[in-house]
Design a protein around this motif. Structure first.
Motif, mmCIF file in Angstrom:
data_model
loop_
_atom_site.group_PDB
_atom_site.id
_atom_site.type_symbol
_atom_site.label_atom_id
_atom_site.label_comp_id
_atom_site.label_asym_id
_atom_site.label_seq_id
_atom_site.Cartn_x
_atom_site.Cartn_y
_atom_site.Cartn_z
ATOM 1 N N LEU A 92 0.789 -1.227 0.000
ATOM 2 C CA LEU A 92 0.000 0.000 0.000
ATOM 3 C C LEU A 92 0.825 1.283 0.000
ATOM 4 O O LEU A 92 0.346 2.325 -0.470
ATOM 5 C CB LEU A 92 -0.922 0.002 1.223
ATOM 6 C CG LEU A 92 -2.138 -0.928 1.135
ATOM 7 C CD1 LEU A 92 -2.769 -1.111 2.502
ATOM 8 C CD2 LEU A 92 -3.157 -0.379 0.141
ATOM 9 N N ALA A 93 2.030 1.252 0.531
ATOM 10 C CA ALA A 93 2.800 2.488 0.709
ATOM 11 C C ALA A 93 2.960 3.305 -0.580
ATOM 12 O O ALA A 93 2.746 4.528 -0.560
ATOM 13 C CB ALA A 93 4.166 2.172 1.321
ATOM 14 N N PRO A 94 3.325 2.706 -1.708
ATOM 15 C CA PRO A 94 3.512 3.524 -2.918
ATOM 16 C C PRO A 94 2.243 4.229 -3.376
ATOM 17 O O PRO A 94 2.290 5.374 -3.834
ATOM 18 C CB PRO A 94 3.984 2.511 -3.964
ATOM 19 C CG PRO A 94 4.478 1.339 -3.194
ATOM 20 C CD PRO A 94 3.646 1.287 -1.960
ATOM 21 N N LEU A 95 1.107 3.560 -3.243
ATOM 22 C CA LEU A 95 -0.145 4.119 -3.732
ATOM 23 C C LEU A 95 -0.661 5.205 -2.801
ATOM 24 O O LEU A 95 -1.242 6.206 -3.255
ATOM 25 C CB LEU A 95 -1.180 3.005 -3.895
ATOM 26 C CG LEU A 95 -0.761 1.889 -4.860
ATOM 27 C CD1 LEU A 95 -1.792 0.779 -4.877
ATOM 28 C CD2 LEU A 95 -0.542 2.446 -6.268
ATOM 29 N N LEU A 96 -0.456 5.031 -1.495
ATOM 30 C CA LEU A 96 -0.850 6.074 -0.551
ATOM 31 C C LEU A 96 0.069 7.290 -0.668
ATOM 32 O O LEU A 96 -0.394 8.433 -0.691
ATOM 33 C CB LEU A 96 -0.814 5.515 0.876
ATOM 34 C CG LEU A 96 -1.962 4.573 1.238
ATOM 35 C CD1 LEU A 96 -1.635 3.802 2.512
ATOM 36 C CD2 LEU A 96 -3.272 5.346 1.411
ATOM 37 N N CYS A 97 1.358 7.053 -0.763
ATOM 38 C CA CYS A 97 2.303 8.173 -0.871
ATOM 39 C C CYS A 97 2.130 8.937 -2.179
ATOM 40 O O CYS A 97 2.389 10.138 -2.240
ATOM 41 C CB CYS A 97 3.736 7.654 -0.741
ATOM 42 S SG CYS A 97 4.150 7.063 0.919
ATOM 43 N N GLY A 98 1.686 8.246 -3.228
ATOM 44 C CA GLY A 98 1.462 8.899 -4.509
ATOM 45 C C GLY A 98 0.097 9.543 -4.642
ATOM 46 O O GLY A 98 -0.207 10.140 -5.678
ATOM 47 N N GLY A 99 -0.736 9.398 -3.601
ATOM 48 C CA GLY A 99 -2.064 10.000 -3.645
ATOM 49 C C GLY A 99 -3.019 9.316 -4.590
ATOM 50 O O GLY A 99 -4.003 9.924 -5.039
ATOM 51 N N PHE A 100 -2.781 8.042 -4.889
ATOM 52 C CA PHE A 100 -3.622 7.330 -5.851
ATOM 53 C C PHE A 100 -4.871 6.730 -5.222
ATOM 54 O O PHE A 100 -5.852 6.471 -5.920
ATOM 55 C CB PHE A 100 -2.824 6.215 -6.529
ATOM 56 C CG PHE A 100 -1.721 6.704 -7.418
ATOM 57 C CD1 PHE A 100 -1.994 7.225 -8.675
ATOM 58 C CD2 PHE A 100 -0.395 6.654 -7.001
ATOM 59 C CE1 PHE A 100 -0.978 7.680 -9.495
ATOM 60 C CE2 PHE A 100 0.627 7.108 -7.812
ATOM 61 C CZ PHE A 100 0.342 7.618 -9.055
#
Length: 336
Positions: free
Chosen positions: A158-166
């Motif tokens: 989940l970290a990449p998608l949350l950090c990217g605002g997706f």
């Protein structure tokens, strides 16, 4: 050579640690401890026969410090918080595989684990040992809180998608399934062969202890208040975790764009593999890899992640932390 002790050496994670450390060119395993078992380590773990000539001992922190530079603590929660302050005071570095130092707030620990934390002053300063997110904080530390297996799978997915605002930080559903070794080696009714074979069952619905750990780390890295609904399941296999995760899309993005974002987020991280294919637990069995993919279905983003719960979910990431702690190449002893 770094002298290494394993405290609580009779469990599954300790065996995996020993298998990895025995091929580490900078390590000498000098002590293995147990509070209840005696005899040669190979009597408990026959796989080590002829490979490690040590006996199980119940050693004090001072005795351990005479033999070792660093201790991998494989004790259960509560027992760990009792042992670790004395290990640190004796001059040892510690990598803790229990949950005792993962949560920052002692009140949250008490709520989810049902015990008052007796070393609560140390919680806020203890580094969470997930190298893909906190690698720069690990070198030189005296104490590392090794993450859990369900948490590593969910956080890494989940970290990449949350950090990217997706994706939205709330309403996230994590449907996770783990092999029986995740429950540890101590016999329990629900992990007996006749109980779990040919069966699939959820457990700890709504109150699994990894929930606040997942939310804490994802909230920290994304700077958003993350809320998840986490449901674990026991599946009749020895090892492995599969997390199927469902989140609401926050901004338009194609599947290819999301995969590219995850690849970019983990660029240079040797143990994350972003795949086009839907991952299987067999793809990562006996390895320190975590495989991740993403799908877009209607208004939802679906993330699938797999790892070996005993290696990337426990002992393998512990050795990653050890390597970073001492300045060795992160992949040392972890890639064939």
């Amino acid at each position: 050579m770094i002298r290494v002790a394993i405290q609580g050496a009779t469990g599954y994670t300790a065996l995996e640690l020993l298998r990895i450390l025995l091929r580490h060119p900078e390590v000498q395993v000098t002590a293995v401890t147990s509070r209840s078992e005696t005899g040669h380590i190979s009597e408990i773990h026959p796989l080590l026969r002829g490979r490690l000539n040590l006996r199980l001992e119940n050693l004090s922190p001072a005795q351990l410090a005479e033999r070792a530079d660093v201790c991998f603590c494989c004790l259960p929660h509560v027992a760990s918080m009792e042992a670790i302050p004395r290990l640190l005071d004796a001059g040892l570095r510690v990598i803790d595989l229990s949950a005792d130092y993962r949560l920052k707030d002692p009140a949250v620990y008490e709520q989810w684990y049902g015990h008052v934390h007796t070393d609560s002053a140390r919680l806020a300063a203890t580094v969470y040992g997930l190298p893909e997110l906190y690698a720069e904080k690990i070198p030189g530390q005296k104490l590392i809180a090794n993450p859990g297996c369900y948490t590593s799978t969910s956080i890494l997915a989940l970290a990449p998608l949350l950090c990217g605002g997706f994706i939205k930080p709330t309403g996230i559903i994590i449907d996770a399934k783990s092999g029986v070794s995740g429950a540890g080696r101590t016999p329990k009714l629900n992990t007996l062969y006749a109980e779990c074979n040919e069966s699939l069952s959820p457990y700890a619905v709504g109150n699994h202890r990894h929930t606040p750990e997942i939310e804490q780390v994802l909230s920290d890295v994304s700077r958003e208040g993350v809320e998840v609904l986490f449901t674990p399941h026991l599946v009749p296999m020895d090892r492995g975790i599969l997390a199927s995760i469902y989140a609401d899309r926050l901004k338009p993005a194609t599947q290819e764009e999301l995969l590219a974002a995850v690849r970019s987020f983990y660029a240079g991280k040797p143990f994350i593999r972003v795949t086009e294919q839907l991952p299987k637990t067999k793809d990562v069995a006996q390895t320190n890899y975590c495989d991740i993919t993403v799908r877009v279905v209607r208004s939802k983003v679906l993330v699938f992640a797999v790892l070996d719960n005993l290696i990337k979910g426990a002992s393998g990431v512990a050795v990653q932390n050890f390597n970073l702690m001492y300045g060795f190449e992160e992949t040392t002893a972890l890639i064939d």
